[in-house]
Design a protein around this motif. Structure first.
Motif, PDB file in Angstrom:
ATOM      1  N   SER A 587      41.756  27.658  27.512  1.00  0.00           N
ATOM      2  CA  SER A 587      40.987  27.352  28.719  1.00  0.00           C
ATOM      3  C   SER A 587      40.907  25.862  29.002  1.00  0.00           C
ATOM      4  N   SER A 588      41.350  24.991  28.073  1.00  0.00           N
ATOM      5  CA  SER A 588      41.238  23.543  28.258  1.00  0.00           C
ATOM      6  C   SER A 588      42.012  23.029  29.463  1.00  0.00           C
ATOM      7  N   PRO A 589      43.252  23.517  29.725  1.00  0.00           N
ATOM      8  CA  PRO A 589      43.948  23.004  30.910  1.00  0.00           C
ATOM      9  C   PRO A 589      43.172  23.254  32.201  1.00  0.00           C
ATOM     10  N   ALA A 590      42.462  24.376  32.259  1.00  0.00           N
ATOM     11  CA  ALA A 590      41.737  24.704  33.485  1.00  0.00           C
ATOM     12  C   ALA A 590      40.406  23.979  33.557  1.00  0.00           C
ATOM     13  N   HIS A 591      39.727  23.838  32.439  1.00  0.00           N
ATOM     14  CA  HIS A 591      38.377  23.282  32.445  1.00  0.00           C
ATOM     15  C   HIS A 591      38.321  21.860  31.915  1.00  0.00           C
ATOM     16  N   GLY A 592      39.370  21.443  31.242  1.00  0.00           N
ATOM     17  CA  GLY A 592      39.345  20.113  30.661  1.00  0.00           C
ATOM     18  C   GLY A 592      38.533  20.064  29.391  1.00  0.00           C
ATOM     19  N   ALA A 593      38.822  19.090  28.570  1.00  0.00           N
ATOM     20  CA  ALA A 593      38.088  18.943  27.318  1.00  0.00           C
ATOM     21  C   ALA A 593      36.672  18.474  27.631  1.00  0.00           C
ATOM     22  N   PRO A 594      35.672  19.254  27.309  1.00  0.00           N
ATOM     23  CA  PRO A 594      34.307  18.884  27.681  1.00  0.00           C
ATOM     24  C   PRO A 594      33.830  17.669  26.898  1.00  0.00           C
ATOM     25  N   ASP A 595      33.143  16.745  27.614  1.00  0.00           N
ATOM     26  CA  ASP A 595      32.536  15.586  26.965  1.00  0.00           C
ATOM     27  C   ASP A 595      31.290  16.060  26.231  1.00  0.00           C
ATOM     28  N   TRP A 596      31.066  15.491  25.032  1.00  0.00           N
ATOM     29  CA  TRP A 596      29.951  15.978  24.226  1.00  0.00           C
ATOM     30  C   TRP A 596      28.612  15.712  24.898  1.00  0.00           C
ATOM     31  N   GLN A 597      28.551  14.713  25.766  1.00  0.00           N
ATOM     32  CA  GLN A 597      27.298  14.393  26.438  1.00  0.00           C
ATOM     33  C   GLN A 597      27.090  15.195  27.713  1.00  0.00           C
ATOM     34  N   HIS A 598      28.108  15.951  28.111  1.00  0.00           N
ATOM     35  CA  HIS A 598      28.047  16.623  29.408  1.00  0.00           C
ATOM     36  C   HIS A 598      26.849  17.579  29.488  1.00  0.00           C
ATOM     37  N   GLY A 599      26.659  18.399  28.462  1.00  0.00           N
ATOM     38  CA  GLY A 599      25.555  19.346  28.478  1.00  0.00           C
ATOM     39  C   GLY A 599      24.204  18.664  28.466  1.00  0.00           C
ATOM     40  N   PHE A 600      24.109  17.564  27.729  1.00  0.00           N
ATOM     41  CA  PHE A 600      22.844  16.844  27.682  1.00  0.00           C
ATOM     42  C   PHE A 600      22.539  16.183  29.031  1.00  0.00           C
ATOM     43  N   ARG A 601      23.585  15.634  29.696  1.00  0.00           N
ATOM     44  CA  ARG A 601      23.367  14.996  30.996  1.00  0.00           C
ATOM     45  C   ARG A 601      22.895  16.015  32.031  1.00  0.00           C
ATOM     46  N   GLU A 602      23.469  17.267  31.949  1.00  0.00           N
ATOM     47  CA  GLU A 602      23.050  18.277  32.910  1.00  0.00           C
ATOM     48  C   GLU A 602      21.592  18.651  32.720  1.00  0.00           C
ATOM     49  N   HIS A 603      21.126  18.638  31.477  1.00  0.00           N
ATOM     50  CA  HIS A 603      19.738  19.031  31.207  1.00  0.00           C
ATOM     51  C   HIS A 603      18.767  17.880  31.485  1.00  0.00           C
ATOM     52  N   PHE A 604      19.126  16.650  31.052  1.00  0.00           N
ATOM     53  CA  PHE A 604      18.198  15.526  31.156  1.00  0.00           C
ATOM     54  C   PHE A 604      18.362  14.743  32.465  1.00  0.00           C
ATOM     55  N   GLY A 605      19.574  14.773  33.015  1.00  0.00           N
ATOM     56  CA  GLY A 605      19.877  13.825  34.089  1.00  0.00           C
ATOM     57  C   GLY A 605      20.381  12.526  33.494  1.00  0.00           C
ATOM     58  N   ASP A 606      21.171  11.786  34.282  1.00  0.00           N
ATOM     59  CA  ASP A 606      21.805  10.576  33.740  1.00  0.00           C
ATOM     60  C   ASP A 606      20.782   9.544  33.286  1.00  0.00           C
ATOM     61  N   GLU A 607      19.747   9.304  34.090  1.00  0.00           N
ATOM     62  CA  GLU A 607      18.794   8.250  33.766  1.00  0.00           C
ATOM     63  C   GLU A 607      18.006   8.578  32.505  1.00  0.00           C
ATOM     64  N   HIS A 608      17.473   9.802  32.436  1.00  0.00           N
ATOM     65  CA  HIS A 608      16.685  10.187  31.260  1.00  0.00           C
ATOM     66  C   HIS A 608      17.560  10.277  30.009  1.00  0.00           C
ATOM     67  N   TRP A 609      18.799  10.758  30.170  1.00  0.00           N
ATOM     68  CA  TRP A 609      19.684  10.836  29.010  1.00  0.00           C
ATOM     69  C   TRP A 609      20.001   9.445  28.469  1.00  0.00           C
ATOM     70  N   GLN A 610      20.253   8.502  29.349  1.00  0.00           N
ATOM     71  CA  GLN A 610      20.524   7.148  28.898  1.00  0.00           C
ATOM     72  C   GLN A 610      19.307   6.546  28.195  1.00  0.00           C
ATOM     73  N   HIS A 611      18.118   6.898  28.681  1.00  0.00           N
ATOM     74  CA  HIS A 611      16.897   6.421  28.032  1.00  0.00           C
ATOM     75  C   HIS A 611      16.791   6.999  26.617  1.00  0.00           C
ATOM     76  N   LEU A 612      17.141   8.301  26.470  1.00  0.00           N
ATOM     77  CA  LEU A 612      17.112   8.917  25.141  1.00  0.00           C
ATOM     78  C   LEU A 612      18.233   8.376  24.263  1.00  0.00           C
ATOM     79  N   TYR A 613      19.423   8.239  24.838  1.00  0.00           N
ATOM     80  CA  TYR A 613      20.592   7.810  24.072  1.00  0.00           C
ATOM     81  C   TYR A 613      20.404   6.412  23.493  1.00  0.00           C
ATOM     82  N   SER A 614      19.657   5.587  24.223  1.00  0.00           N
ATOM     83  CA  SER A 614      19.440   4.217  23.755  1.00  0.00           C
ATOM     84  C   SER A 614      18.620   4.166  22.473  1.00  0.00           C
ATOM     85  N   ARG A 615      17.921   5.234  22.153  1.00  0.00           N
ATOM     86  CA  ARG A 615      17.102   5.263  20.939  1.00  0.00           C
ATOM     87  C   ARG A 615      17.809   5.960  19.766  1.00  0.00           C
TER      88      ARG A 615
END
Length: 736
Positions: A587-615
């Protein structure tokens, strides 16, 4: 003057002599009752065994039976695992011996043998059969294989006993009329004098009537025999027939003399017709089977009725040793007696003394009162055979239809007919074959499939990112698997193949067969697995097998190309993980290799995820590195960027069991962080891994400085734990 105090309790306690005397007197009372019944049984069964061979055989056989009554009772009473057990000649084994003696007598008569040859041949056959049965029972007990008898199919035992009942009736008919049992011979019953059939009917009627009582009365049969004897002689007196006339008409046995008493070593071996004895091997096998079953069943009944533990292997050894000695002295085979043992118990006996005293009373009778057998009417023997035969037929032909399945009951009738037509060995052998076939058919109806699953309902223990898990569930119908159970043979394995064929569709790409709960398989299953492999090849499906047991590997290897066309894995979990990796790779050719942060960004949003990631604190680990171990303080949780870690629990012997694995885009170690407890398992890397640690201190700072981000993190952890719980529950439901 000082007077010493008197201990009143010591005055009330009997002396050892008084206690011993009371014990002997109490045991003597029980012994007298037991000896009376044992002698009645011994004489009756002795007449049953030797009555068809003429007065010479009866004169030689009855003293031996009385001697064997002493031998069996003394040795079993002395060596039994339960002290109050009483032994002696049993009705079932006596019936088989009677049939064997009658058959040998008929064969010798047809061959023109002399009465002397017939007598010594039958005596030798009885002695040898008793020794053979004793050796078999002793060996069975010594090898602790008494429970193996329980594997004989129950309908086979029932059919065997029903056939024994028929042959006992046939023997009674032959003694009464001098003819074989047949439709034409039934007319001979009308010609029997009433002096013969009236006592027989009384005995048979009492035996059948007593079986209807809910409580057994052991003295009833001996009293009935006495009453039948009185009735017989009263009828002779009223009819004006003398004892000599009755004996000349064959109604009474000939007088016995002690000079007929001969041990096997005293017999003229040159007169023994060994070929005739060998020809009746089937009777020997039947007798061994009957007496072994009798010992086990009677021992079980004694244990249940008296609430005493009985060692079945010990009882087999005890009876085996006693029968070897009895056979060496020329006696008939015996076993533990249920009725006499219960009578001894109900009379108050709890030790071996009553059985020993009863044994010596039987010995005295054998030495000084054996001539009393000349006054036993043959009608008593006819009545005993008739009553015993009717009881067996009532139990296994009439009553069995109410408590057995139709197939089992019909098998009993089949064995009965075959035994009546062709003999014991043919009937029992046919019964075992039919019972095995019926068992295979019935077992084949039991599904060998423990559970069915797809990739959507059962996943591996490798936890993946939420979006990756959703992708795998979307493609879960490409996997169809079954977990097998039990013992596989052609019928059940073919059932599995048909079920797999029914579930195949254009979506299925993998068929997974798990053997973890399989105890073994028959070689015939190779054909079923060849068919399964061919079906998968025709549809372009990958066939996978897991947890193949060593005792089932040969049939599988014969049918499949393990490691080639058919893939093999050690466990179901590793196979599921491999399938999931293949599906993700496709399924990778169709969906691409998922970024490990992708699921977290969808749940937190970019701004909140970056705030969490910085810690988060980045940690790089090599393969086999310990992330944390059991007992450590739960000071942080880890976000996995790439690689894989596994939770394992240490076992004895430096072994570990893997509970769960975590891949890219997942978190691990959160439970101890939230509960504040120590780590409960080890977590090691399976490959080079990069993780990002959120410490407890940073979590507390996050809750203070950015409560919205902390709340989103808590919600994410709860969602992730709920998903794990749902997956675990589904796997448990499918497994159980």
């Amino acid at each position: 003057m000082h007077t010493p105090a008197i201990n009143e309790s010591s005055l009330q306690q009997p002396s050892k002599f008084q206690a011993g005397l009371s014990k002997v007197l109490g045991g003597s009372l029980s012994a007298f009752i037991v000896a009376l019944i044992s002698l009645s049984y011994a004489v009756s069964y002795g007449a049953m065994i030797f009555g068809s061979g003429g007065s010479a055989l009866l004169a030689a056989g009855i003293p031996l039976v009385l001697l064997s009554a002493f031998t069996m009772q003394f040795l079993v009473s002395w060596t039994s695992s339960v002290p109050f057990i009483v032994a002696g000649i049993d009705s079932n084994s006596a019936g088989v011996l009677a049939l064997m003696a009658a058959g040998i007598a008929a064969d010798l008569h047809n061959a023109g043998s002399t009465p002397q040859q017939a007598t010594v041949t039958i005596l030798m056959a009885v002695a040898l059969s008793t020794i053979a049965a004793g050796i078999f029972m002793a060996a069975l007990g010594a090898l602790r294989r008494g429970s193996l008898v329980q594997f004989i199919p129950f309908p086979v035992v029932g059919g065997f006993l029903a056939g024994t009942g028929y042959l006992l009736l046939s023997g009674a008919f032959g003694i009464a009329t001098g003819h074989h049992l047949s439709l034409a011979g039934l007319r001979e019953l009308l010609n029997l004098p009433w002096q013969v059939w009236l006592p027989s009917i009384l005995i048979a009627g009492v035996m059948l009537g007593s079986s209807l009582l809910k409580r057994a009365y052991p003295p009833l049969l001996p009293l009935t025999l006495i009453a039948a004897t009185i009735l017989f002689f009263t009828n002779l007196h009223l009819s004006g027939v003398s004892i000599q006339q009755a004996r000349s008409m064959g109604w009474l046995f000939e007088p016995l003399t002690l000079h007929g008493f001969q041990f096997p070593a005293m017999l003229p071996w040159a007169e023994v017709r060994w070929g005739v004895i060998a020809a009746h091997y089937s009777d020997l096998l039947a007798m061994i089977t009957v007496v072994t079953l009798t010992i086990l069943l009677n021992s079980t009944g004694i244990s249940l009725a008296t609430r005493r533990d009985v060692d079945f292997n010990h009882e087999l050894r005890s009876a085996g040793f006693a029968n070897i000695i009895s056979g060496a002295l020329g006696g008939a085979v015996g076993s533990q007696s249920l009725s006499r043992s219960l009578l001894n118990f109900q009379s108050g006996s709890r030790d071996r003394i009553s059985g020993v005293i009863a044994a010596f009373l039987c010995l005295l009778c054998a030495c000084f009162f054996s001539n009393a057998v000349a006054l036993i009417p043959k009608s008593l023997l006819v009545g005993l055979l008739t009553g015993l035969g009717c009881l067996l037929l009532k139990e296994w032909v009439w009553k069995a239809r109410q408590r057995l399945a139709t197939s089992d009951y019909l098998l009993i009738l089949l064995i009965l007919v075959v035994i009546a037509w062709s003999g014991f060995v043919t009937g029992v052998a046919l019964g075992i074959v039919v019972a095995c076939v019926l068992f295979v058919v019935d077992y084949g109806r039991v599904s060998c499939i423990k559970m069915e699953f797809t990739g959507a309902s059962l996943t591996s223990r490798l936890e993946r990112a939420i979006e990756t898990g959703a992708l795998l569930k979307a493609h879960g119908e490409r996997v169809f698997g079954v977990c097998l159970q039990g013992y596989l043979f052609f019928g059940s394995a073919n059932q599995m193949v048909n079920r797999v064929r029914e579930q195949l569709s254009s979506q299925v790409e993998f068929v997974l067969i798990d053997f973890r709960r399989v105890q073994g398989m028959d070689a015939s299953t190779s054909q079923s697995f060849i068919k399964l492999r061919q079906i998968c090849e025709q549809h372009g499906i990958t066939l996978i097998m897991t947890d193949i047991p060593d005792n089932a590997r040969l049939p599988i290897e014969r049918a499949c190309e393990l490691g080639g066309a058919v893939r093999e894995f050690d466990t179901l979990d590793t196979a599921l993980e491999w399938i999931e990796n293949v599906l993700l790779a496709k399924s990778s050719p169709a969906h691409g290799a998922p970024d490990w942060q992708h699921g977290f960004r969808e749940h937190f949003g970019d701004e909140h995820w970056q705030h969490l990631y910085s810690r988060l604190q980045t940690v790089n680990l090599d393969t086999g590195a310990l992330l944390f171990q059991k007992g450590d303080t739960g000071d942080g949780m880890y976000f996995i960027e790439h690689g894989q870690v596994s939770i394992s629990v240490p076992l004895d012997g430096n072994e570990k069991v893997r509970l769960r694995a975590f891949g890219s885009g997942t978190i691990v170690g959160e439970m101890s962080l939230y509960t504040g407890q120590q780590r409960t398992a080890d977590v090691r890397t399976d490959s080079p891994t990069r993780v990002h640690k959120l410490s407890l201190q940073h979590l507390r700072e996050l809750e203070t400085d950015a409560p919205a981000v902390a709340m989103q993190l808590h919600n994410y952890v709860v969602t992730m734990l709920a998903g794990r719980l749902a997956a675990t529950s589904e796997a448990y439901r499918l497994a159980f």
